[in-house]
Write an enzyme that holds these catalytic residues in place. Sequence first.
Site, PDB file in Angstrom:
ATOM      1  N   LYS A 102     -37.066 -46.459  55.959  1.00 40.23           N
ATOM      2  CA  LYS A 102     -38.290 -47.263  55.881  1.00 40.23           C
ATOM      3  C   LYS A 102     -38.244 -47.982  54.538  1.00 40.23           C
ATOM      4  O   LYS A 102     -38.611 -47.428  53.514  1.00 40.23           O
ATOM      5  CB  LYS A 102     -39.520 -46.344  55.979  1.00 40.23           C
ATOM      6  CG  LYS A 102     -40.741 -46.969  56.621  1.00 40.23           C
ATOM      7  CD  LYS A 102     -41.291 -48.182  55.869  1.00 40.23           C
ATOM      8  CE  LYS A 102     -42.168 -47.797  54.705  1.00 40.23           C
ATOM      9  NZ  LYS A 102     -42.507 -48.975  53.856  1.00 40.23           N
ATOM     10  N   GLU A 127     -37.650 -38.914  44.091  1.00 45.89           N
ATOM     11  CA  GLU A 127     -37.257 -39.625  42.860  1.00 45.89           C
ATOM     12  C   GLU A 127     -38.445 -40.488  42.480  1.00 45.89           C
ATOM     13  O   GLU A 127     -38.710 -41.497  43.138  1.00 45.89           O
ATOM     14  CB  GLU A 127     -36.034 -40.517  43.109  1.00 45.89           C
ATOM     15  CG  GLU A 127     -34.760 -39.776  43.414  1.00 45.89           C
ATOM     16  CD  GLU A 127     -34.159 -39.105  42.196  1.00 45.89           C
ATOM     17  OE1 GLU A 127     -34.634 -39.346  41.066  1.00 45.89           O
ATOM     18  OE2 GLU A 127     -33.232 -38.310  42.382  1.00 45.89           O
ATOM     19  N   CYS A 129     -37.592 -47.556  36.916  1.00 43.00           N
ATOM     20  CA  CYS A 129     -38.217 -46.229  36.827  1.00 43.00           C
ATOM     21  C   CYS A 129     -37.962 -45.563  35.478  1.00 43.00           C
ATOM     22  O   CYS A 129     -38.791 -44.820  34.992  1.00 43.00           O
ATOM     23  CB  CYS A 129     -37.738 -45.342  37.968  1.00 43.00           C
ATOM     24  SG  CYS A 129     -35.943 -45.247  38.090  1.00 43.00           S
ATOM     25  N   GLU A 181     -47.667 -45.252  33.954  1.00 39.25           N
ATOM     26  CA  GLU A 181     -46.495 -46.102  34.199  1.00 39.25           C
ATOM     27  C   GLU A 181     -46.991 -47.526  34.481  1.00 39.25           C
ATOM     28  O   GLU A 181     -47.703 -47.763  35.459  1.00 39.25           O
ATOM     29  CB  GLU A 181     -45.710 -45.570  35.406  1.00 39.25           C
ATOM     30  CG  GLU A 181     -44.417 -46.314  35.638  1.00 39.25           C
ATOM     31  CD  GLU A 181     -43.666 -45.806  36.868  1.00 39.25           C
ATOM     32  OE1 GLU A 181     -44.298 -45.538  37.892  1.00 39.25           O
ATOM     33  OE2 GLU A 181     -42.428 -45.694  36.784  1.00 39.25           O
TER      34      GLU A 181
HETATM   35  P1  NAD Z   1     -44.683 -46.702  46.277  1.00 37.55           P
HETATM   36  O1  NAD Z   1     -44.759 -45.239  46.072  1.00 37.55           O
HETATM   37  O2  NAD Z   1     -45.918 -47.489  46.298  1.00 37.55           O
HETATM   38  O3  NAD Z   1     -43.941 -47.031  47.657  1.00 37.55           O
HETATM   39  C1  NAD Z   1     -42.652 -46.529  47.926  1.00 37.55           C
HETATM   40  C2  NAD Z   1     -42.448 -46.454  49.437  1.00 37.55           C
HETATM   41  O4  NAD Z   1     -43.351 -45.506  49.978  1.00 37.55           O
HETATM   42  C3  NAD Z   1     -42.687 -47.769  50.172  1.00 37.55           C
HETATM   43  O5  NAD Z   1     -41.704 -47.917  51.171  1.00 37.55           O
HETATM   44  C4  NAD Z   1     -44.052 -47.549  50.798  1.00 37.55           C
HETATM   45  O6  NAD Z   1     -44.267 -48.284  51.974  1.00 37.55           O
HETATM   46  C5  NAD Z   1     -43.987 -46.060  51.109  1.00 37.55           C
HETATM   47  N1  NAD Z   1     -45.292 -45.410  51.278  1.00 37.55           N
HETATM   48  C6  NAD Z   1     -46.477 -45.736  50.720  1.00 37.55           C
HETATM   49  N2  NAD Z   1     -47.441 -44.896  51.141  1.00 37.55           N
HETATM   50  C7  NAD Z   1     -46.843 -44.000  51.977  1.00 37.55           C
HETATM   51  C8  NAD Z   1     -47.311 -42.885  52.722  1.00 37.55           C
HETATM   52  N3  NAD Z   1     -48.586 -42.513  52.698  1.00 37.55           N
HETATM   53  N4  NAD Z   1     -46.428 -42.196  53.467  1.00 37.55           N
HETATM   54  C9  NAD Z   1     -45.123 -42.551  53.493  1.00 37.55           C
HETATM   55  N5  NAD Z   1     -44.624 -43.602  52.820  1.00 37.55           N
HETATM   56  C10 NAD Z   1     -45.477 -44.324  52.064  1.00 37.55           C
HETATM   57  O7  NAD Z   1     -43.661 -47.213  45.157  1.00 37.55           O
HETATM   58  P2  NAD Z   1     -43.225 -48.712  44.838  1.00 37.55           P
HETATM   59  O8  NAD Z   1     -44.380 -49.412  44.210  1.00 37.55           O
HETATM   60  O9  NAD Z   1     -42.553 -49.317  46.012  1.00 37.55           O
HETATM   61  O10 NAD Z   1     -42.065 -48.460  43.760  1.00 37.55           O
HETATM   62  C11 NAD Z   1     -42.324 -48.285  42.423  1.00 37.55           C
HETATM   63  C12 NAD Z   1     -42.287 -46.820  42.031  1.00 37.55           C
HETATM   64  O11 NAD Z   1     -41.010 -46.252  42.379  1.00 37.55           O
HETATM   65  C13 NAD Z   1     -42.422 -46.599  40.550  1.00 37.55           C
HETATM   66  O12 NAD Z   1     -43.282 -45.518  40.301  1.00 37.55           O
HETATM   67  C14 NAD Z   1     -41.006 -46.271  40.100  1.00 37.55           C
HETATM   68  O13 NAD Z   1     -40.948 -45.555  38.911  1.00 37.55           O
HETATM   69  C15 NAD Z   1     -40.499 -45.525  41.262  1.00 37.55           C
HETATM   70  N6  NAD Z   1     -39.032 -45.501  41.300  1.00 37.55           N
HETATM   71  C16 NAD Z   1     -38.365 -44.343  41.000  1.00 37.55           C
HETATM   72  C17 NAD Z   1     -36.974 -44.301  40.972  1.00 37.55           C
HETATM   73  C18 NAD Z   1     -36.236 -43.018  40.693  1.00 37.55           C
HETATM   74  O14 NAD Z   1     -35.083 -42.917  41.068  1.00 37.55           O
HETATM   75  N7  NAD Z   1     -36.826 -42.038  40.051  1.00 37.55           N
HETATM   76  C19 NAD Z   1     -36.245 -45.442  41.261  1.00 37.55           C
HETATM   77  C20 NAD Z   1     -36.943 -46.620  41.561  1.00 37.55           C
HETATM   78  C21 NAD Z   1     -38.339 -46.634  41.578  1.00 37.55           C
END
Ligand code: NAD
Length: 486
Positions: free
Chosen positions: A179, A255, A289, A386
């Site tokens: 997804k 992650e 991140c 963040e």
């Molecule tokens: P997000 O958590 O808003 O969304 C991530 C994914 O989760 C998307 O595909 C979204 O559609 C899905 N999602 C949202 N609500 C959901 C639910 N209730 N159930 C299942 N899936 C759901 O994150 P984002 O804004 O896309 O990305 C940014 C974040 O990702 C930042 O916090 C960043 O630090 C983190 N990140 C972490 C790493 C790592 O490896 N640690 C790497 C890249 C990004």
Amino acid sequence: MAPQIKYTKLFIDNKWVDAKSGKTFETRTPHDGSVIAKVAEGDKADIDEAVSAARRAFHRNSEWRLMDASRRAVILNKFADLIERDSKYLVELESYNNGMVVSMANRFLASTVANIRYIASLADKVQGDTIPVDGEAFSYTLKQPIGVCGLILPWNGPIPLFSNKVTTALAAGCTVVVKPAEQTPLSALALAALLAEAGLPPGVVNVVNGYGETAGNALTHHPNVNKISFTGSVEVGKLIQQAAGVNNLKRVTLELGGKSPLIVMNDADLNTAIPCAANAVFTHQGQVCVAASRLFVQSGIYDKFVEEAVKHARARKIGNPADPTTQNGPQVDEEMMNKVLGYIEKGKKEGARLLTGGKRIGNTGYYIEPAVFVDVKDDMTIAREEIFGPVQSILKFDTLEEALDRANDTNYGLAAGIFTTNINTALQFTKHVEAGTVWVNTYFATGPQVPFGGFKESGIGRERGINCLEEFMEVKTVTYSLPKKI
Ligand code: NAD
């Protein structure tokens, strides 16, 4: 020129299909906010179909399950070859849909290929142990694929994150439903087409675009999904951890985000530390991140450092991400841009001093000037949450002990860094800082061989590194009767 959009449907069982509801959603380019394409919007019904396809592909008599691990590696290496063949197109697509500057998209693509080849090389190295057992028995362990895995992705690194999660799961022998993030659906679809071209049997990889609350939620609650591997925010990570226990007990790898501290000691080589600190927070417009979003500078060099940090922020070349000389492109969408601008306002209101940047640039696209704040205190919102934007927060400290306590005073624990020429200082810091990755006199340096993941609320589990397949495998203990006498 805009890249051609070849795929906008869902990818299930190696076929391109519309969403069952017939719904689509618009995806935009952050450069000017214009619509690139309408993409099929999957929800629960499509997730059900994709999970069924993945379940069939995981059947013990399926082509995939009967395939030698070394053959799986051949397919993954072919996938890497195809990414290299299409690298120009993939870089343009990633930059167009995400706003990532092309120089970074190029670096990401090269590291993605290296990562896939490294993971492919692990596929046929999976071994168990032979274990003598007290009494009349001996045991051995088998490491076996967990099953059907749901892979949920963020928008900030669509190609590397898709490739890393998918190839690790496949090398372990799992099947997957991906997804992608709703902001950046296009590169995942292009990669799915390359996986099919590489020879992957139907149902092994399925891609269902859609929103988190619908498609994502259905995947995390699905009773036939054995594991969720998620990269994204802490907020959603917690929801996923809860959902994983509702209908079955899914394995979970998370992650998540960070508020990573970077420490600059009085004895640091400032010619390296100053530009590195700027890159560590401004790269990819701060949407990284591990971004070094809390910069602790020791009091002896503080004033000089701040003066230079401002110069570096002002010197960054901002503009169209498709221009190879651009250093900072736009934020991913209007919502994120407004969120970042909101944090900047909050920083000012809570008493931090904005020395440069922090304003939106123009009225089209989602561009923000790199910002530098000083007089930042540990309890300010910009030092705790963040931001995921180009905002450098500089905090002053006197001693290493103090820097360590303040660096660790956070729920996050993704990454940390220190610039020092004193080996004892480096050793003490690396030992005591609470973070999954620690850099000394550098930042961001990484490779497929090193484990990556977070302490505390920054995650559960590790990706990459020599043990990365373990997160997608179960250990089975087999015990045989072994009478003591013949
Ligand atoms: P997000 O958590 O808003 O969304 C991530 C994914 O989760 C998307 O595909 C979204 O559609 C899905 N999602 C949202 N609500 C959901 C639910 N209730 N159930 C299942 N899936 C759901 O994150 P984002 O804004 O896309 O990305 C940014 C974040 O990702 C930042 O916090 C960043 O630090 C983190 N990140 C972490 C790493 C790592 O490896 N640690 C790497 C890249 C990004």
